[in-house]
Design a protein around this motif. Structure first.
Motif, short mmCIF file in Angstrom:
data_model
loop_
_atom_site.label_atom_id
_atom_site.label_comp_id
_atom_site.label_asym_id
_atom_site.label_seq_id
_atom_site.Cartn_x
_atom_site.Cartn_y
_atom_site.Cartn_z
N SER A 185 0.84 -1.20 0.00
CA SER A 185 0.00 0.00 0.00
C SER A 185 0.88 1.25 0.00
O SER A 185 2.09 1.18 0.25
CB SER A 185 -0.91 0.00 1.23
OG SER A 185 -0.13 0.03 2.41
N TYR A 186 0.26 2.39 -0.29
CA TYR A 186 0.97 3.66 -0.22
C TYR A 186 1.25 4.01 1.23
O TYR A 186 0.49 3.64 2.13
CB TYR A 186 0.12 4.77 -0.83
CG TYR A 186 -0.11 4.64 -2.31
CD1 TYR A 186 0.92 4.91 -3.22
CD2 TYR A 186 -1.34 4.26 -2.82
CE1 TYR A 186 0.71 4.80 -4.58
CE2 TYR A 186 -1.56 4.15 -4.18
CZ TYR A 186 -0.53 4.43 -5.06
OH TYR A 186 -0.73 4.32 -6.41
N ARG B 288 -2.15 10.37 -0.23
CA ARG B 288 -2.85 9.10 -0.04
C ARG B 288 -4.23 9.33 0.56
O ARG B 288 -5.21 8.68 0.18
CB ARG B 288 -2.01 8.19 0.87
CG ARG B 288 -2.72 6.89 1.28
CD ARG B 288 -2.97 6.01 0.06
NE ARG B 288 -3.74 4.83 0.38
CZ ARG B 288 -5.07 4.76 0.38
NH1 ARG B 288 -5.78 5.85 0.10
NH2 ARG B 288 -5.69 3.63 0.65
N ASP C 9 -8.33 4.31 -5.88
CA ASP C 9 -7.24 3.46 -5.41
C ASP C 9 -7.22 2.14 -6.18
O ASP C 9 -6.99 1.07 -5.62
CB ASP C 9 -7.39 3.19 -3.91
CG ASP C 9 -6.11 2.64 -3.29
OD1 ASP C 9 -5.06 2.77 -3.93
OD2 ASP C 9 -6.18 2.07 -2.18
N SER D 285 -6.03 -0.89 -8.10
CA SER D 285 -4.75 -1.60 -8.14
C SER D 285 -4.60 -2.30 -9.47
O SER D 285 -5.58 -2.61 -10.15
CB SER D 285 -4.67 -2.60 -6.99
OG SER D 285 -5.69 -3.58 -7.11
N GLU E 87 6.17 -1.97 -12.13
CA GLU E 87 6.35 -1.15 -10.94
C GLU E 87 6.55 -2.06 -9.72
O GLU E 87 5.76 -2.97 -9.48
CB GLU E 87 5.14 -0.23 -10.72
CG GLU E 87 5.05 0.43 -9.37
CD GLU E 87 6.30 1.21 -8.97
OE1 GLU E 87 6.72 1.10 -7.80
OE2 GLU E 87 6.86 1.92 -9.83
N GLN F 254 6.29 -1.40 -6.55
CA GLN F 254 5.34 -1.19 -5.46
C GLN F 254 3.95 -0.86 -6.04
O GLN F 254 3.30 -1.72 -6.57
CB GLN F 254 5.84 -0.06 -4.54
CG GLN F 254 7.26 -0.21 -4.06
CD GLN F 254 7.43 -1.29 -3.02
OE1 GLN F 254 6.46 -1.80 -2.47
NE2 GLN F 254 8.67 -1.69 -2.75
N ARG F 255 3.56 0.40 -5.91
CA ARG F 255 2.31 0.90 -6.51
C ARG F 255 2.66 2.05 -7.43
O ARG F 255 3.72 2.68 -7.30
CB ARG F 255 1.35 1.42 -5.42
CG ARG F 255 0.91 0.41 -4.38
CD ARG F 255 -0.07 -0.61 -4.93
NE ARG F 255 -1.21 -0.02 -5.61
CZ ARG F 255 -2.31 0.46 -5.00
NH1 ARG F 255 -2.40 0.45 -3.68
NH2 ARG F 255 -3.31 0.94 -5.71
N TRP G 182 4.35 5.27 -6.03
CA TRP G 182 4.63 4.97 -4.63
C TRP G 182 5.82 5.76 -4.08
O TRP G 182 5.85 6.13 -2.92
CB TRP G 182 4.91 3.47 -4.50
CG TRP G 182 5.21 3.00 -3.11
CD1 TRP G 182 4.32 2.62 -2.15
CD2 TRP G 182 6.51 2.85 -2.51
NE1 TRP G 182 4.98 2.24 -1.00
CE2 TRP G 182 6.33 2.38 -1.20
CE3 TRP G 182 7.82 3.07 -2.98
CZ2 TRP G 182 7.38 2.12 -0.35
CZ3 TRP G 182 8.87 2.81 -2.12
CH2 TRP G 182 8.65 2.35 -0.82
N ARG H 258 4.68 11.61 -3.70
CA ARG H 258 4.66 12.17 -2.35
C ARG H 258 5.51 13.43 -2.21
O ARG H 258 6.05 13.74 -1.15
CB ARG H 258 5.12 11.12 -1.33
CG ARG H 258 6.37 10.34 -1.69
CD ARG H 258 6.82 9.43 -0.57
NE ARG H 258 6.82 8.03 -0.92
CZ ARG H 258 7.51 7.10 -0.26
NH1 ARG H 258 8.27 7.44 0.77
NH2 ARG H 258 7.46 5.84 -0.62
N GLU I 201 1.76 -3.88 -11.01
CA GLU I 201 2.27 -3.44 -9.73
C GLU I 201 2.82 -4.63 -8.95
O GLU I 201 2.60 -5.79 -9.31
CB GLU I 201 1.18 -2.75 -8.93
CG GLU I 201 0.70 -1.43 -9.57
CD GLU I 201 -0.38 -0.74 -8.77
OE1 GLU I 201 -0.38 0.50 -8.73
OE2 GLU I 201 -1.26 -1.44 -8.20
#
Length: 426
Positions: free
Chosen positions: A2-3, A9, A15, A17, A56, A58-59, A62, A67, A202
Motif C-alpha cells: 500500500s501507499y 494518499r 485506489d 490496483s 512497478e 510497489q504501486r 509509490w 509524495r 504493480e
C-alpha cells in the motif's frame, strides 16, 4: 503493497490496483518504473500505437513521484551558470526550453484527460531571505528576453502583503507555473495508458535482465517480459538491477509535514494560494491545501532516511522561525521520500546500448523534468527526435558510493552555514 500515509494518499481520487505480472508478456517497449518519468514515456508510446508494459515494484507513484511538494515549474536542480559551463550556452538555452516544455506537457495532460482531481493552482513564488533587488529584476528580465517567458518581480512590500514574515525580501512570481496533487495526476495517466492498450503491473519488481540480444528480456519474481526496447525510469529507490545506473546517483531523503485544519490561523501568515519556495540550498517549500484549510510544508535533506516524525520537529522549527504567528499550528502528519541526485545535479537521460534507455536523477525539480525526460525518451524510441542527446554532457558519472553520501551531507551542512551567515547580514 500500500501507499505510505501522506496527504496525497488520504485525498486519493481512486485506489485502483493493477495486477502482478504472472507468466510471459510481449511488447514493443518494457518500462521499468511506474513514476512520473515512466508513465510519461508509456503514455507517449501508447498514443503512438506502441504496445507497452510498465513494471512497478510497489504501486503507481509509490516513491517520490507521488509524495512530493507538487510544484510544477521550469528549471533544474542545478543553476543556469553551472549548466552553461558544462554544456555550453546554446545547449543550456535548449535545456531550459525543454524544462518549460515539461511544465506545459503536464498542464496540457491535465486538460486533455480532464484530471480535475489533480487540482492545479496557478502561481509559484520564489522568495529571497536576504535583500537583492537587482538580482531578482535581472532574473525576471532574462527569462522574458531569452525565452519569452514572463514572470513578475515583487518588491518587499508586495511580498510581505501576502507572506507575513520579516524573513522575506524580494520575490519572482511565476504565473505560468503551478502546483497540484501529483498522485492523482499519476493515477489518471495510468488509467489512460491502460485505455490505450498498455499493460501496467504493480508489485512486479524487475529482478534480472538479458539485454544482450535484439529482443530484450526483463524478469520479475513471477514472470518475464520480452521487448524490443527497455527503458529504465527509476529514481531514489533504484535497485542494483543495472549496476552502472545504481552507481551513478545518490539517494537523498527529503521531508514533508501537513498541518491540522486551521484556516484562520494559517491566513494570519499566508495570504496567497501561490506555492512558495525560498532561495536557500535545500530550502523550505510550502503551500496551502484543501482551499486554505491546511498547510503542507517541506524541506530538509539527509543522505540517510531518518525518522520523519523527528525531522518534522525541525521543519516546525523552520516554519515558526519564518512565521512566529504559526507557533500554535499543530502538525497532523509527516512523511519522507528518497530522491535521486547525480553528482552534477542534472537529470541523467540517454541510451545505455541499442534498445536500452535510461531516465533518472530528477531530485529537487522533478515534476517538470520527469515529464520532459519521459517525452524525449519516447521520441527517441519512436525515431522522432534525438533531443535526449542534449543531456550528453551530464552522463552516468560515478556518484561516489558511501563516500559520496558523506561528502553530500558535509556539503549540505556547509551550504546551510553559508545561508545562515548570509541571512544574518541582511
Amino acid at each position: 503493497m500500500s501507499y505510505i500515509d501522506t496527504f496525497y494518499r488520504r485525498t486519493l481520487a481512486d485506489d485502483k490496483s493493477y495486477p502482478m505480472l504472472s507468466g510471459h508478456a510481449e511488447c514493443d517497449t518494457c518500462i521499468i518504473g511506474g513514476g512520473l518519468a515512466g508513465l510519461t514515456t508509456a503514455l507517449q508510446l501508447a498514443r503512438a500505437g506502441q504496445s507497452v508494459v510498465v513494471l512497478e515494484a510497489q504501486r503507481i507513484g509509490w516513491g517520490a513521484s507521488g509524495r512530493n511538494g507538487g510544484f510544477v515549474s521550469p528549471g533544474f536542480a542545478n543553476d543556469g551558470e553551472a549548466i552553461a559551463k558544462a554544456a555550453g550556452i546554446e545547449n543550456a538555452r535548449e535545456l531550459h526550453k525543454l524544462s518549460i516544455e515539461g511544465v506545459w506537457f503536464v498542464r496540457d495532460t491535465i486538460k486533455e484527460l480532464n484530471i480535475a482531481s489533480a487540482a492545479p493552482i496557478n502561481g509559484i513564488m520564489s522568495v529571497l531571505r536576504y535583500s537583492d533587488e537587482a538580482a531578482m529584476k535581472k532574473r525576471a528580465d532574462y527569462l522574458t528576453r531569452e525565452f519569452d517567458y514572463t514572470v513578475e518581480y515583487m518588491d518587499r512590500d508586495q511580498v510581505q502583503a501576502v507572506l507575513r514574515s520579516e524573513r522575506y525580501f524580494q520575490a519572482v512570481r511565476d504565473p505560468q507555473a503551478f502546483h497540484m496533487h501529483p498522485l492523482n495526476y499519476l493515477r489518471a495517466v495510468s488509467r489512460e495508458i491502460e485505455r490505450l492498450g498498455g499493460k501496467i503491473y504493480e508489485s512486479s519488481a524487475a529482478t534480472t535482465t538479458d539485454l544482450s540480444r535484439p529482443e530484450k528480456f526483463v524478469s520479475t519474481a513471477n514472470g518475464k517480459v520480452k521487448a524490443r526496447n527497455v527503458a529504465v525510469m527509476t529514481g531514489g529507490y533504484t535497485t542494483g538491477l543495472i549496476g552502472k545506473l545504481k552507481r551513478s546517483y545518490l539517494p537523498i531523503a527529503t521531508y514533508v509535514m501537513l498541518s491540522e485544519e486551521a484556516p484562520d490561523l494559517i491566513r494570519t501568515a499566508i495570504r496567497t494560494t501561490d506555492a512558495v519556495g525560498d532561495n536557500r540550498r535545500a530550502g523550505d517549500y510550502y503551500r496551502v491545501v484543501e482551499g486554505g484549510k491546511r498547510l503542507l510544508w517541506g524541506g530538509r535533506i539527509t543522505t540517510r532516511a531518518a525518522s520523519s516524525a523527528a525531522l518534522a520537529v525541525e521543519l516546525r522549527r523552520e516554519m515558526v522561525g519564518t512565521y512566529p504567528q504559526l507557533a500554535d499550528l499543530k502538525t497532523e502528519l509527516s512523511w519522507s521520500g528518497l530522491m535521486s541526485y547525480a553528482r552534477h545535479l542534472m537529470p541523467q537521460i540517454g541510451q545505455l546500448q541499442s534498445g536500452v534507455w535510461y531516465c533518472t536523477a530528477f531530485g529537487g525539480h522533478g515534476l517538470n523534468t520527469t515529464a520532459m525526460g519521459g517525452k524525449v525518451i519516447a521520441e527517441a524510441i519512436l525515431g522522432q527526435s534525438e533531443r535526449y542527446k542534449l543531456f550528453k554532457p551530464f552522463g552516468l558519472v560515478w556518484a561516489g558510493g558511501f563516500a559520496g553520501l558523506s561528502v553530500a551531507q558535509l556539503t549540505y551542512w556547509k551550504l546551510q552555514a553559508q545561508d545562515w551567515w548570509r541571512e544574518r547580514q541582511a
